[in-house]
Design a protein around this motif. Structure first.
Motif, short mmCIF file in Angstrom:
data_model
loop_
_atom_site.label_atom_id
_atom_site.label_comp_id
_atom_site.label_asym_id
_atom_site.label_seq_id
_atom_site.Cartn_x
_atom_site.Cartn_y
_atom_site.Cartn_z
N UNK A 1 10.31 -17.60 -8.98
CA UNK A 1 9.50 -16.38 -9.10
C UNK A 1 9.75 -15.43 -7.93
N UNK A 2 10.17 -15.98 -6.79
CA UNK A 2 10.42 -15.15 -5.61
C UNK A 2 11.91 -14.90 -5.43
N UNK A 3 12.24 -13.70 -4.98
CA UNK A 3 13.63 -13.39 -4.67
C UNK A 3 13.83 -13.23 -3.16
N UNK A 4 12.88 -13.76 -2.39
CA UNK A 4 12.97 -13.70 -0.94
C UNK A 4 13.55 -14.99 -0.37
N UNK A 5 14.61 -14.85 0.43
CA UNK A 5 15.19 -16.02 1.08
C UNK A 5 14.17 -16.66 2.02
N UNK A 6 14.24 -17.97 2.16
CA UNK A 6 13.35 -18.62 3.10
C UNK A 6 13.48 -20.13 3.11
N UNK A 7 13.07 -20.72 4.22
CA UNK A 7 12.96 -22.17 4.38
C UNK A 7 11.58 -22.42 4.98
N UNK A 8 10.69 -23.04 4.22
CA UNK A 8 9.31 -23.20 4.68
C UNK A 8 8.80 -24.58 4.31
N UNK A 9 7.99 -25.16 5.21
CA UNK A 9 7.42 -26.47 4.92
C UNK A 9 6.92 -27.14 6.19
N UNK A 10 6.97 -28.47 6.19
CA UNK A 10 6.42 -29.24 7.30
C UNK A 10 7.52 -29.99 8.05
N UNK A 11 7.21 -30.33 9.30
CA UNK A 11 8.16 -31.06 10.15
C UNK A 11 7.51 -32.33 10.69
N UNK A 12 8.28 -33.41 10.70
CA UNK A 12 7.91 -34.62 11.44
C UNK A 12 8.94 -34.79 12.55
N UNK A 13 8.46 -34.98 13.77
CA UNK A 13 9.34 -35.00 14.93
C UNK A 13 9.01 -36.19 15.83
N UNK A 14 10.05 -36.89 16.29
CA UNK A 14 9.90 -37.92 17.32
C UNK A 14 10.92 -37.62 18.40
N UNK A 15 10.44 -37.50 19.64
CA UNK A 15 11.37 -37.16 20.70
C UNK A 15 10.72 -37.12 22.07
N UNK A 16 11.37 -36.39 22.98
CA UNK A 16 10.99 -36.37 24.39
C UNK A 16 10.70 -34.94 24.83
#
Length: 200
Positions: A98-113
């Protein structure tokens, strides 16, 4: 470890082909280009997402270069020297988004320092928040690669483990932007806890 559950909206940039996995399962592989903007909207950069999806030969004709698609699935990142790669395992593909807009959206899980600084700040509404950067480590052959993420956390808490070189496990909202023509990974942290690495 960085793993994201996201929706990708973009245009197929490479024709689909078949690949066989280690368990002899069949995968469709193709690429999607996404235009990512800077936070101020003054600049943008095209990134290419390498996509893998379970499927068969009969589906290949649907993946036409130039077609807009919306994908849902898991996104991971791979860094090799100065090159940054987006790898995506698609659970679903919508060929009529339905959308013609580029994008990357959502959630992140991160393990690090955590890096060298954890800064406490207050916004114009007197809300306290923390800003810090942290890195996830990946070994490529004999070389260690470090992927950095910039975090912002709106909360008055400042736990004892949120210090330089502290190990963290964070869940939050993914933010991808461009800074000086380079990919900038960010996350609005929602769940923060200490990461205790398992003993080898």
């Amino acid at each position: 470890m960085i793993k994201c559950s996201v929706t990708v909206n973009g245009v197929i940039s490479r024709a689909a082909s078949m690949r066989t996995g280690k368990d002899d399962s069949s995968y469709i592989t193709f690429a999607v280009k996404v235009n990512v903007s800077s936070k101020d909207g003054d600049s943008s950069k095209i990134v290419e997402v390498s996509v893998l999806k379970e499927g068969s030969d009969s589906e290949l004709s649907r993946y036409c270069p130039g077609s807009r698609v919306e994908l849902k699935g898991s996104l991971t990142f791979r860094k090799r020297e100065s090159n940054f790669y987006f790898n995506f395992h698609a659970d679903s593909v919508d060929f009529n988004p339905t959308s013609d807009q580029d994008g990357i959206a959502g959630s992140m899980e991160f393990k690090g320092t955590i890096g060298k600084h954890v800064d406490e700040k207050t916004d114009k509404k007197d809300r306290q928040y923390l800003i810090f950067s942290a890195f996830s480590t990946e070994k490529s052959g004999d070389i260690f690669e470090y992927t950095w993420v910039r975090f912002i956390r709106f909360a008055p808490e400042h736990e004892a483990f949120l210090v330089p070189k502290g190990k963290i496990h964070i869940n939050g909202t993914l933010e991808i932007s461009i800074y000086q023509d380079k990919i900038n990974l960010g996350c609005r942290a929602e769940e923060v806890r200490e990461w205790v690495k398992p003993e080898a």
